[in-house]
Design a protein around this motif. Sequence first.
Motif, PDB file in Angstrom:
ATOM      1  N   UNK A 220       0.821  -1.215   0.000  1.00  0.00           N
ATOM      2  CA  UNK A 220       0.000   0.000   0.000  1.00  0.00           C
ATOM      3  C   UNK A 220       0.855   1.265   0.000  1.00  0.00           C
ATOM      4  N   UNK A 221       2.146   1.112   0.273  1.00  0.00           N
ATOM      5  CA  UNK A 221       3.012   2.303   0.325  1.00  0.00           C
ATOM      6  C   UNK A 221       3.469   2.624  -1.100  1.00  0.00           C
ATOM      7  N   UNK A 222       2.607   3.352  -1.812  1.00  0.00           N
ATOM      8  CA  UNK A 222       2.840   3.657  -3.229  1.00  0.00           C
ATOM      9  C   UNK A 222       3.115   5.140  -3.452  1.00  0.00           C
ATOM     10  N   UNK A 223       3.468   5.838  -2.406  1.00  0.00           N
ATOM     11  CA  UNK A 223       3.581   7.293  -2.482  1.00  0.00           C
ATOM     12  C   UNK A 223       4.768   7.750  -3.333  1.00  0.00           C
ATOM     13  N   UNK A 224       5.843   6.970  -3.340  1.00  0.00           N
ATOM     14  CA  UNK A 224       6.977   7.338  -4.192  1.00  0.00           C
ATOM     15  C   UNK A 224       6.632   7.117  -5.664  1.00  0.00           C
ATOM     16  N   UNK A 225       5.862   6.085  -5.956  1.00  0.00           N
ATOM     17  CA  UNK A 225       5.397   5.843  -7.325  1.00  0.00           C
ATOM     18  C   UNK A 225       4.530   7.011  -7.780  1.00  0.00           C
ATOM     19  N   UNK A 226       3.605   7.434  -6.918  1.00  0.00           N
ATOM     20  CA  UNK A 226       2.714   8.542  -7.252  1.00  0.00           C
ATOM     21  C   UNK A 226       3.486   9.843  -7.395  1.00  0.00           C
ATOM     22  N   UNK A 227       4.452  10.056  -6.527  1.00  0.00           N
ATOM     23  CA  UNK A 227       5.248  11.282  -6.614  1.00  0.00           C
ATOM     24  C   UNK A 227       5.976  11.351  -7.957  1.00  0.00           C
ATOM     25  N   UNK A 228       6.553  10.246  -8.380  1.00  0.00           N
ATOM     26  CA  UNK A 228       7.238  10.212  -9.669  1.00  0.00           C
ATOM     27  C   UNK A 228       6.262  10.482 -10.817  1.00  0.00           C
ATOM     28  N   UNK A 401     -13.794  21.305 -19.695  1.00  0.00           N
ATOM     29  CA  UNK A 401     -14.053  21.238 -18.261  1.00  0.00           C
ATOM     30  C   UNK A 401     -12.897  20.661 -17.469  1.00  0.00           C
ATOM     31  N   UNK A 402     -13.172  20.381 -16.200  1.00  0.00           N
ATOM     32  CA  UNK A 402     -12.197  19.789 -15.283  1.00  0.00           C
ATOM     33  C   UNK A 402     -12.504  18.307 -15.132  1.00  0.00           C
ATOM     34  N   UNK A 403     -11.564  17.467 -15.556  1.00  0.00           N
ATOM     35  CA  UNK A 403     -11.681  16.026 -15.373  1.00  0.00           C
ATOM     36  C   UNK A 403     -10.949  15.662 -14.093  1.00  0.00           C
ATOM     37  N   UNK A 404     -11.663  15.038 -13.156  1.00  0.00           N
ATOM     38  CA  UNK A 404     -11.068  14.723 -11.858  1.00  0.00           C
ATOM     39  C   UNK A 404     -11.280  13.253 -11.525  1.00  0.00           C
ATOM     40  N   UNK A 405     -10.221  12.623 -11.040  1.00  0.00           N
ATOM     41  CA  UNK A 405     -10.269  11.217 -10.670  1.00  0.00           C
ATOM     42  C   UNK A 405     -10.096  11.052  -9.171  1.00  0.00           C
ATOM     43  N   UNK A 406     -10.608   9.940  -8.652  1.00  0.00           N
ATOM     44  CA  UNK A 406     -10.432   9.563  -7.254  1.00  0.00           C
ATOM     45  C   UNK A 406      -9.815   8.168  -7.247  1.00  0.00           C
ATOM     46  N   UNK A 407      -8.565   8.110  -6.851  1.00  0.00           N
ATOM     47  CA  UNK A 407      -7.885   6.820  -6.731  1.00  0.00           C
ATOM     48  C   UNK A 407      -7.427   6.647  -5.288  1.00  0.00           C
ATOM     49  N   UNK A 413      -0.764  -0.585  -6.988  1.00  0.00           N
ATOM     50  CA  UNK A 413      -0.026  -1.778  -7.404  1.00  0.00           C
ATOM     51  C   UNK A 413      -0.923  -2.837  -8.023  1.00  0.00           C
ATOM     52  N   UNK A 414      -2.220  -2.570  -8.063  1.00  0.00           N
ATOM     53  CA  UNK A 414      -3.158  -3.495  -8.688  1.00  0.00           C
ATOM     54  C   UNK A 414      -3.323  -3.134 -10.164  1.00  0.00           C
ATOM     55  N   UNK A 416      -5.807  -2.008 -11.840  1.00  0.00           N
ATOM     56  CA  UNK A 416      -6.507  -0.743 -12.070  1.00  0.00           C
ATOM     57  C   UNK A 416      -5.586   0.445 -11.816  1.00  0.00           C
ATOM     58  N   UNK A 417      -4.611   0.277 -10.920  1.00  0.00           N
ATOM     59  CA  UNK A 417      -3.641   1.332 -10.675  1.00  0.00           C
ATOM     60  C   UNK A 417      -2.673   1.486 -11.822  1.00  0.00           C
ATOM     61  N   UNK A 418      -2.274   0.384 -12.409  1.00  0.00           N
ATOM     62  CA  UNK A 418      -1.368   0.442 -13.556  1.00  0.00           C
ATOM     63  C   UNK A 418      -2.067   1.065 -14.757  1.00  0.00           C
ATOM     64  N   UNK A 419      -3.372   0.768 -14.921  1.00  0.00           N
ATOM     65  CA  UNK A 419      -4.142   1.426 -15.983  1.00  0.00           C
ATOM     66  C   UNK A 419      -4.152   2.930 -15.768  1.00  0.00           C
ATOM     67  N   UNK A 420      -4.339   3.337 -14.523  1.00  0.00           N
ATOM     68  CA  UNK A 420      -4.370   4.755 -14.175  1.00  0.00           C
ATOM     69  C   UNK A 420      -3.036   5.432 -14.505  1.00  0.00           C
ATOM     70  N   UNK A 421      -1.944   4.819 -14.120  1.00  0.00           N
ATOM     71  CA  UNK A 421      -0.633   5.432 -14.293  1.00  0.00           C
ATOM     72  C   UNK A 421      -0.170   5.450 -15.742  1.00  0.00           C
ATOM     73  N   UNK A 422      -0.519   4.407 -16.506  1.00  0.00           N
ATOM     74  CA  UNK A 422       0.038   4.274 -17.849  1.00  0.00           C
ATOM     75  C   UNK A 422      -0.936   4.626 -18.966  1.00  0.00           C
ATOM     76  N   UNK A 423      -2.192   4.236 -18.807  1.00  0.00           N
ATOM     77  CA  UNK A 423      -3.141   4.406 -19.902  1.00  0.00           C
ATOM     78  C   UNK A 423      -3.924   5.704 -19.805  1.00  0.00           C
ATOM     79  N   UNK A 424      -4.377   6.047 -18.594  1.00  0.00           N
ATOM     80  CA  UNK A 424      -5.204   7.253 -18.456  1.00  0.00           C
ATOM     81  C   UNK A 424      -4.460   8.491 -18.922  1.00  0.00           C
ATOM     82  N   UNK A 425      -3.200   8.593 -18.560  1.00  0.00           N
ATOM     83  CA  UNK A 425      -2.433   9.795 -18.893  1.00  0.00           C
ATOM     84  C   UNK A 425      -2.310   9.973 -20.405  1.00  0.00           C
TER      85      UNK A 425
END
Length: 428
Positions: A220-228, A401-407, A413-414, A416-425
Amino acid sequence: MLAIYTDKITPRLQYTLNLIFKTVLEVDYVLFHDKQSFTVSDLPKFSYCQKKVQDEIHFFATNLLFENSIQPQTFEIRKIDGLPTFYHHHQNAILSFDAFAMIFYLVSRYEEYTETQQDEHGRFYADLSLAYQYDFLKIPLVNHLCLKIKSLLKDKFPQFNFPKQAFQFLPTYDIDYAWSYLNKGLKRTLGGYARAILNGNFEEIIERIQVQLGQKIDPFYTFKILDNFHQTHRLSPVYFFLIGDNGHFDKNIPHKNLAFQRLIQQIAAQYKIGLHPSYASNETLEKVKIEQERLATITNQKITRSRQHFLKLSIPGTYQNLIKNDIKKDYTMGYATQVGFRASMATPYFWYDLANEKATDLKIFPFQIMDVTLTDYLKLDLDASKVLIHEIIENTKAVNGLFSTLWHNNTINEPIGKLYLKELIKML
């Protein structure tokens, strides 16, 4: 500046005009209820009333914005120019429906005052909303209506300058569980081992041991991944921390834990943060103030942002309580069970307290998509999730408009998170 005439000035009307012109279209106006002053004005003008004043653009006004009571509404939905419409009329006006009343009804969340059915968490059912039932939950209908009004005025007054809006992306995160295995205390740690043993989950037992021996990073400690992620793409996220007392639905690390406090301080030094009021705070409202003061003490910052845990939003009570606690910005406006535009808005806006018939200074930041909505509620696979995310992004771009996500940090690390980091952007 625009000149607008109406027969009667009410709080609902003033709020709606401010929303359309100041918030969404970013232009100013002067409101008249004296016909003589209106007719001699040389400003671009229109009327919103039941009878045209002169030769101005005329929008026919139905009763909603001139009432001061809350009554169940019935609608006939018609598609006009590709948009669902209601509050229709047969008067001589530039539109055959009252776009202003529509906007107020949707943004004020009028239907959430008249619908009494709630789910097991005391939340308004997304499936009972007008937007869901008539299949416009996935489009920011209010923004489209504002652009329709803008287009009509621009046709009549081509020299009038409307500022250009730009599409924006706002990532937000709820920190319900900062760590999966670490910093839980002896009792919870032993309990975790016991459950894993009883369930025969030996992979978890091995992972727990590896994490606690420092051989593996807590999942669950994914804060460095998110920071990057944020640094690479120059994003400005908002983090919301759950620091309520431990309870059935409130399971985060204790707020007195020093590692948790250091984590909060590190994130607060880089990004905007807010309070994630606990599930229990909706039952004992003074808990919001207690939790707010905890977070303020940890960060040495005034806490003015919030998002409800479990998205437990009860209108108007939740927002009224936030205002009492000097919360200025709330990010709860969205559904847990469906994606889309709960208030039909893709723009931050100020909340209207319909119970007290007054505009407030509480600014609402709607979100459109939550990770667990896709995986847990809608039970979509990654391909279907990607298609749905793309649709919402494109619908938001259509109105700038403003597109906003809630993750959540614990899903990064699941898949759906990898989709968020790689595909959504890539879709932005």
